[in-house]
Design an enzyme around this catalytic site. Sequence first.
Site, PDB file in Angstrom:
ATOM      1  N   LYS A 280     -40.600  -4.799 -11.847  1.00 45.99           N
ATOM      2  CA  LYS A 280     -39.757  -4.702 -13.037  1.00 45.99           C
ATOM      3  C   LYS A 280     -40.300  -5.676 -14.074  1.00 45.99           C
ATOM      4  CE  LYS A 280     -34.839  -5.008 -14.332  1.00 45.99           C
ATOM      5  NZ  LYS A 280     -33.483  -5.298 -13.823  1.00 45.99           N
TER       6      LYS A 280
ATOM      7  N   SER B 103     -30.178  -1.278 -14.172  1.00 41.96           N
ATOM      8  CA  SER B 103     -31.176  -1.405 -15.208  1.00 41.96           C
ATOM      9  C   SER B 103     -32.617  -1.272 -14.699  1.00 41.96           C
ATOM     10  CB  SER B 103     -31.046  -2.781 -15.882  1.00 41.96           C
ATOM     11  OG  SER B 103     -31.329  -3.812 -14.968  1.00 41.96           O
TER      12      SER B 103
ATOM     13  N   SER C 235     -28.055  -3.643 -10.676  1.00 46.47           N
ATOM     14  CA  SER C 235     -29.274  -3.019 -11.208  1.00 46.47           C
ATOM     15  C   SER C 235     -30.347  -2.646 -10.200  1.00 46.47           C
ATOM     16  CB  SER C 235     -29.894  -3.917 -12.267  1.00 46.47           C
ATOM     17  OG  SER C 235     -29.168  -3.785 -13.441  1.00 46.47           O
TER      18      SER C 235
HETATM   19  N1  GLN Z   1     -24.907  -2.478 -15.344  1.00 47.30           N
HETATM   20  C1  GLN Z   1     -24.777  -3.887 -15.297  1.00 47.30           C
HETATM   21  C2  GLN Z   1     -24.904  -4.481 -16.674  1.00 47.30           C
HETATM   22  O1  GLN Z   1     -25.177  -3.747 -17.589  1.00 47.30           O
HETATM   23  C3  GLN Z   1     -25.738  -4.495 -14.324  1.00 47.30           C
HETATM   24  C4  GLN Z   1     -26.998  -4.939 -14.908  1.00 47.30           C
HETATM   25  C5  GLN Z   1     -27.865  -5.676 -13.925  1.00 47.30           C
HETATM   26  O2  GLN Z   1     -27.590  -5.769 -12.743  1.00 47.30           O
HETATM   27  N2  GLN Z   1     -28.912  -6.259 -14.459  1.00 47.30           N
HETATM   28  O3  GLN Z   1     -24.693  -5.648 -16.854  1.00 47.30           O
END
Ligand code: GLN
Length: 482
Positions: free
Chosen positions: A71, A146, A170
């Site tokens: 990532k 994400s 994410s």
């Molecule tokens: N969907 C969550 C957010 O938008 C999780 C994001 C993440 O784990 N980086 O904060």
Amino acid sequence: MSKLAFTTVKQLKEKLEKKEVSHEELLDFFLKRFAEYDEKVDSALEIFDKESILEHYSAEGPLAGIPGVFKDNICQSGRVASCASKILENYRSTYDATVTRRMKEAGAFILGRANCDEFSMGTSTETSAFKKTKNPWDLSKIPGGSSGGSAAAVAAGLVPWALGSDTGGSIRHPAAFCGIVGLKPTYGLVSRYGLIAYGSSFDQIGPFSRSVYDNALVFSTLAGHDMKDSTSLFVNKKDYTANLTGTLKENLRIGVIEGALNAQGMDSEIALSVQEAVGVLKKLGAKVKKVSMPTLDYSAAAYFVISRAEAASNLARFDGVRYGMRSKDSETLHDMYFNTRHDGFGEEVKTRMMVGNYVLSAGHAGQFYENAKKVQRLIRGEFKNVFNDVDLLIMPSHSVPAFEFGAFDMNKLQMDLQDYFTCPMNLAGIPAISIPCGFTKKDNLPIGFQIIGPHLSEELIYQTAYAYEKETPWHTMTPEGF
Ligand code: GLN
């Protein structure tokens, strides 16, 4: 050779040992997979050239010659680390993250940088400033987020493993949407040194893979104490594949979180698949009971406040002075700061920083931030109590299958509410894995469920997930057209 595309890390290792294939052939093969197929999914922000990959690799180690991607919020020395944001588009890291160093020392090939939501803020990978990653199971759908680029690359057979990061879901969310395995480790078990922070008290790096064994294998390289991270736990490195016997721990007690299965908006096919998964575990000998965890209903709200507060603080450093881009035509210092942040960050990131500063501001911190921290303590307490009674918990990873691009453009809050299924574990700092448990009948989209355990129960989680996986066909299925 095309058979190699969906082989597991375990199988690739066997092929290497038998000398059926060489390290360099594997590298060529997977670079070609990206060249041929990534146009369809847009999982990568960059695929490195062969020579530079070989420069960073050592032929020894448990993952020698096994390609994967990171990532784009994990630093690799000399490479761009953009967080899928314009503000870091040309930022090159001067050092390796601890996980980068460990993966290199293990011999893995790091092929490139995977797309993600900008600074990991999102649930669909749509907030990336650069491209929209597609779900390999249906190119008109999002891959989850994400860490959507990492998940899509593994699901499309472009690489056998990838790294993501999980602040509120994410890793587990895109793993479920793409039909693969993803682990969010215990907070502090994987070093955050060199991970560009979003919500530092929640962020954890973890692996994606197509099988539980592969996941445990990659995790064995990542996990373990690191002096360079002050929140790192004093836990020694271990072999997380050692417990994968194919059977469950004797008298394993599993709790099914009732509210999650009946949650508002829960897709009936997902609920059914998760119940079937529970049935499989029962058949394998687990003692299953329903548990109720009423404080989970407040977790998305608490996560919303705390993650924004930490983001506002973490992202203050991107100011045009210390890192990344600087707006050129500004007359005053104030204008330079303003224009850099105005042009460099996308809407979602700016909104979150404003919310974060608001919930921390004098006069509002008590109402929002401090109350959210109190709720966090209640959630932690509730998990602690439940784990006196059961060894592991089960809940779905999501309430709806992969959705169309733009589906939540008019209702961002509805998208944030999907964190309900994943963020409680970040609030409590406990580990959870998402593994495939079926497909929707209508659209053939993947479904995932989570196995959740108390702090440092990764071995038990992997053992249970592996036994489940052995009984079911889902992890062997691959999307058409790749
Ligand atoms: N969907 C969550 C957010 O938008 C999780 C994001 C993440 O784990 N980086 O904060």
